[in-house]
Design an enzyme around this catalytic site. Structure first.
Site, PDB file in Angstrom:
ATOM      1  N   PRO A 159       0.806  -1.234   0.000  1.00 51.06           N
ATOM      2  CA  PRO A 159       0.000   0.000   0.000  1.00 51.06           C
ATOM      3  C   PRO A 159       0.835   1.278   0.000  1.00 51.06           C
ATOM      4  O   PRO A 159       0.869   2.005   0.987  1.00 51.06           O
ATOM      5  CB  PRO A 159      -0.815  -0.130   1.288  1.00 51.06           C
ATOM      6  CG  PRO A 159       0.067  -0.940   2.193  1.00 51.06           C
ATOM      7  CD  PRO A 159       0.834  -1.888   1.306  1.00 51.06           C
ATOM      8  N   CYS A 160       1.457   1.580  -1.138  1.00 52.75           N
ATOM      9  CA  CYS A 160       2.256   2.802  -1.231  1.00 52.75           C
ATOM     10  C   CYS A 160       1.355   4.037  -1.104  1.00 52.75           C
ATOM     11  O   CYS A 160       1.841   5.127  -0.812  1.00 52.75           O
ATOM     12  CB  CYS A 160       3.046   2.850  -2.530  1.00 52.75           C
ATOM     13  SG  CYS A 160       2.067   2.612  -4.008  1.00 52.75           S
TER      14      CYS A 160
END
Lengths: 254, 181
Positions: A159-160
């Site tokens: 989850p950047c």
């Protein structure tokens, strides 16, 4: 005469031969369309795990860009291998990487460290770039962290989008800030409140009952009632006030 | 293939198997498929065996020294694998399971059903004619005239001396002419 007839029996191999051979010898990746939090996406994989996730629905465009980026072709397959399919469904449902296998090969050690650390950020929370840099023991590499995240081949499952600017604003995203906001809101994040804090220069919040300070989105910070919440502009301000850092979100790991 | 290209392909594969292998498949798949198609009953079997030939070739090449690869007669060597698979296919007629299955709808062959029917009739006629030959002659005729291998390559592929291979081709062609006249 008969020789000519025989020569005419030569025919082209079906177009499926080359892709199937390259898939089986691991010289190409397979991909499937899959639904994601923002709509259609393509998920590619090989024997090592998921190699890319692309928020797009144009297959030809995706195949071209994949080959340029990875230096090997990608072919549409009927379905994901069962183990990856289960892992992906679970990762999307829980919004956590979990046991989903990722193809880390081809990434630098640094990028791997950044992405593995990013995968630890829980849904509903965000952390600044500098937090990742500190956590992986490279506090000065804030810019390199940004680059590594911008090149995250497996967004959503790593989850950047949960990594934001050091000032608390959302910051850049490969698919644009609007998509970043949409993905965060889809996981229950109150982005407006977060941006409101950033606008006022607030980077940390504490509880006047425990005297602990947190990243504002830390689940412990969110348990604190508004009446007991104290806001800080930075770590030294919090320390001067007699607060200590939270051991869960580690807002000061330097 | 000319001698120069053979050397070039071999050294390319010896130096960089993963980089060169897709081109090898691209170049050789049509020959292998055309020949195998004459030796097994269905195009599905032929496709399966063609794929399996290259998959086995890749795995074998991965274990060969670069010197050994440089000395390989690649077309002949690939055909030893293909012929073996054809023989086995006659005994066990089941598709080899793949780790991943292509989305076949995405690979439109581009040929209409009419062309398929005409081709199927032609195919059947020749399959029957070729099936009338003793298997050594059939193999030699197909490899020489459908695939276009040299006698030396056929000799490598079948493990029979070149002279014998030449005689097989000659006898096979003569027999086909007799049947057709």
């Amino acid at each position: 005469m008969i020789e000519e007839n025989l020569a005419e029996l030569a025919t082209e191999a079906p177009g499926t031969v080359l892709p199937q051979v390259l898939l089986e010898t691991d010289l190409a990746d397979g991909y499937v369309p899959h639904s994601g939090p923002t709509g259609a996406m393509f998920v590619s994989f090989n024997k090592r795990g998921v190699s890319s996730i692309t928020l797009d629905d144009d297959a030809a465009d995706f195949e071209d860009r994949f080959e340029i980026q990875f230096g090997r072709p990608v072919f549409p397959v009927a379905e994901l291998p069962p183990k990856l399919s289960r892992g992906l469904d679970k990762a999307l449902a829980t919004k956590r990487l979990g046991t989903l296998q990722i193809d880390w090969e081809g990434m630098s050690e640094f990028q791997q460290a950044v992405l593995r650390k990013t995968a630890e950020i829980l849904p509903g929370e965000v952390r600044p770039y500098s937090w990742i840099a500190k956590e992986i023991g490279n506090p000065k590499a804030v810019r390199a962290v940004g680059t590594a995240l911008a090149r995250n081949p497996v967004p959503i499952v790593v989850p950047c989008h949960r990594v934001v600017r050091n000032d608390g604003h959302l910051g850049n995203y490969y698919y644009g800030t609007d998509v970043k906001r949409a993905v965060l809101e889809a996981e229950g994040m109150d982005v407006d409140t977060l941006e409101g804090l950033a606008d006022r220069g607030i980077k940390l919040t504490g509880s006047d009952t425990t005297h602990i300070f947190c990243n504002p989105t830390c689940r412990d910070a969110r348990r604190t009632t508004k009446r007991h919440t104290v806001e800080f502009r930075n770590e030294s301000e919090a320390r001067r006030a007699g607060y200590r850092p939270c051991q869960h979100c580690r807002p000061a790991v330097a | 293939m000319t001698l120069d290209t053979v050397e070039l392909v071999n050294s390319h594969i010896a130096n960089d198997l993963d980089g060169a292998f897709p081109d090898l498949v691209r170049d050789m798949q049509h020959g292998i498929y055309s020949g195998v198609r004459r030796m097994v009953p269905s195009s599905a079997d032929a496709e399966d065996i063609t794929q399996e030939t290259f998959i086995r070739a890749y795995r074998a090449l991965g274990g060969y020294s670069s010197d050994r690869i440089r000395e390989l007669n690649l077309p002949g060597w690939l055909w030893t694998i293909a012929l073996n698979l054809c023989r086995n296919a006659a005994r066990t007629r089941s598709r080899r399971p793949r780790t991943v299955e292509l989305d076949r709808d995405a690979f439109f062959t581009g040929r209409g059903p009419e062309a398929e029917v005409v081709e199927a009739d032609e195919n059947r006629r020749w399959s029957e004619l070729l099936e009338g030959l003793p298997s050594a002659q059939r193999t030699a005729v197909v490899l020489r005239h459908v695939v276009g291998l040299t006698y030396q390559e056929i000799s490598v592929a079948t493990g029979r001396p070149q002279g014998t291979v030449k005689a097989d081709v000659h006898r096979g062609i003569t027999k086909l002419q007799e049947v057709l006249s």
